[in-house]
Enzyme design. Structure first.
Site, PDB file in Angstrom:
ATOM      1  CG  HIS A  34      -1.870   1.390   1.315  1.00 39.80           C
ATOM      2  ND1 HIS A  34      -2.979   1.410   0.955  1.00 39.80           N
ATOM      3  CD2 HIS A  34      -1.380   2.511   1.950  1.00 39.80           C
ATOM      4  CE1 HIS A  34      -3.726   2.619   1.142  1.00 39.80           C
ATOM      5  NE2 HIS A  34      -2.608   3.221   1.552  1.00 39.80           N
ATOM      6  CD  GLU A  35       1.685   3.333   3.717  1.00 40.73           C
ATOM      7  OE1 GLU A  35       1.887   4.602   3.315  1.00 40.73           O
ATOM      8  OE2 GLU A  35       0.771   3.236   4.640  1.00 40.73           O
ATOM      9  CG  HIS A  38       0.476   6.486  -0.349  1.00 40.03           C
ATOM     10  ND1 HIS A  38      -0.680   6.861  -0.849  1.00 40.03           N
ATOM     11  CD2 HIS A  38       0.052   5.605   0.738  1.00 40.03           C
ATOM     12  CE1 HIS A  38      -1.746   6.884  -0.256  1.00 40.03           C
ATOM     13  NE2 HIS A  38      -1.464   6.021   0.756  1.00 40.03           N
ATOM     14  CG  HIS A  41       0.014   8.899  -6.756  1.00 41.32           C
ATOM     15  ND1 HIS A  41      -0.843   9.094  -5.847  1.00 41.32           N
ATOM     16  CD2 HIS A  41      -0.156   9.473  -7.715  1.00 41.32           C
ATOM     17  CE1 HIS A  41      -1.892   9.875  -6.674  1.00 41.32           C
ATOM     18  NE2 HIS A  41      -1.413  10.292  -7.664  1.00 41.32           N
ATOM     19  CD  GLU A  63      -5.021   6.430   1.585  1.00 39.32           C
ATOM     20  OE1 GLU A  63      -4.329   5.413   1.383  1.00 39.32           O
ATOM     21  OE2 GLU A  63      -4.510   7.158   2.242  1.00 39.32           O
ATOM     22  CE1 TYR A 181      -9.488   5.683   5.773  1.00 39.24           C
ATOM     23  CE2 TYR A 181     -11.326   7.186   6.344  1.00 39.24           C
ATOM     24  CZ  TYR A 181     -10.104   6.752   6.226  1.00 39.24           C
ATOM     25  OH  TYR A 181      -9.269   7.255   7.379  1.00 39.24           O
TER      26      TYR A 181
HETATM   27 ZN   LIG Z   1      -2.522   5.081   2.040  1.00 39.98          ZN
END
Ligand SMILES: [Zn+2]
Length: 247
Positions: A34-35, A38, A41, A63, A181
């Protein structure tokens, strides 16, 4: 960005066990993917001004790319690269992977309802007029009637947060953004579906996601960027399917 390359660092704090090697739990691996989403991105930003680069997008969009990146955690070719038995080096058995996928739908009826109740409550508070908010308001009564409006006044599925301890409503910068979310997940599930429809883990697919979505950051209307990538607006069906709510 202004002639400089982005520098992005991911730090993952993992608890050290009392003895033996440090291994990652499934949750921690998920966080790692997940991170890293980011991070991508930020790293792939192609815009001129840092203010619009990478994760500098609307809260209900930020997210989404990182959630998409979670799809690779259990993707067969990726999994075979890292998920190996510590002593024997054997890959994670396919039936375990199947069970992990199957468990994604566990308890989603409850989890989705309690979350949506809280998201709706957040919207209800932020839809109050100044006069109504200033009046002598019955908080519990307001909450009950807001939830009854959408049929979520079910005692078996209470709202995830009640107004009196619902941090996201007024503090923490969310302010009517608790819905983000699940909205991110609508985009996420629909984008994952696109990858699956188009051959999964390929250079061309990655390039498209990079160019149309990650690269443009917040320099474009997010829905327009999404349309550029997907060829249409997001649909909710993939999310319902993922959560086992499409039956
Ligand atoms: Zn996140």
């Amino acid at each position: 960005m202004r002639g400089t390359q982005a520098v992005v660092v991911n730090n993952l704090n993992v608890s050290k066990p009392a003895s033996g090697p440090t291994l990652l739990s499934l949750d921690e691996v998920n966080t790692l993917f997940h991170e890293f989403g980011h991070a991508l991105h930020g790293l792939f930003a192609t815009v001129t001004f840092p203010h619009f680069a990478g994760t500098d997008v609307f809260r209900d969009f930020v997210e989404f790319p990182s959630q998409v990146n979670e799809m690779w955690m259990l993707w067969p070719e990726v999994l075979a690269n890292y998920a190996r038995h510590l002593e024997t080096g054997e890959p994670l058995p396919a039936e375990v992977v199947e069970k992990l996928h199957a468990s994604e739908a566990f308890n989603q009826g409850f989890a989705t309802s309690e979350y949506l109740a809280a998201a709706w409550l957040d919207q209800a508070w932020h839809s109050l007029s100044r006069d109504a908010a200033a009046a002598d308001l019955d908080v519990a009564g307001f909450e009950a009637s807001a939830l009854a409006d959408i049929g979520l006044d079910n005692p078996a599925v209470p709202t995830r947060y009640s107004s009196t301890y619902f941090q996201h409503v007024f503090s923490g910068g969310y302010s009517a953004g608790y819905y983000s979310y699940i909205w991110s997940e609508v985009l996420d599930a629909d984008a994952v579906e696109w990858f699956k429809e188009n051959g999964g883990l390929t250079r061309a697919n990655g390039d498209r996601f990079r160019e149309k979505l990650l690269g443009v950051g917040g320099s474009k209307d997010p829905l327009e960027a999404y349309r550029d990538f997907r060829g249409r607006d997001a649909e909710i069906a993939p999310l319902l399917k993922r959560r086992g709510l499409d039956g």
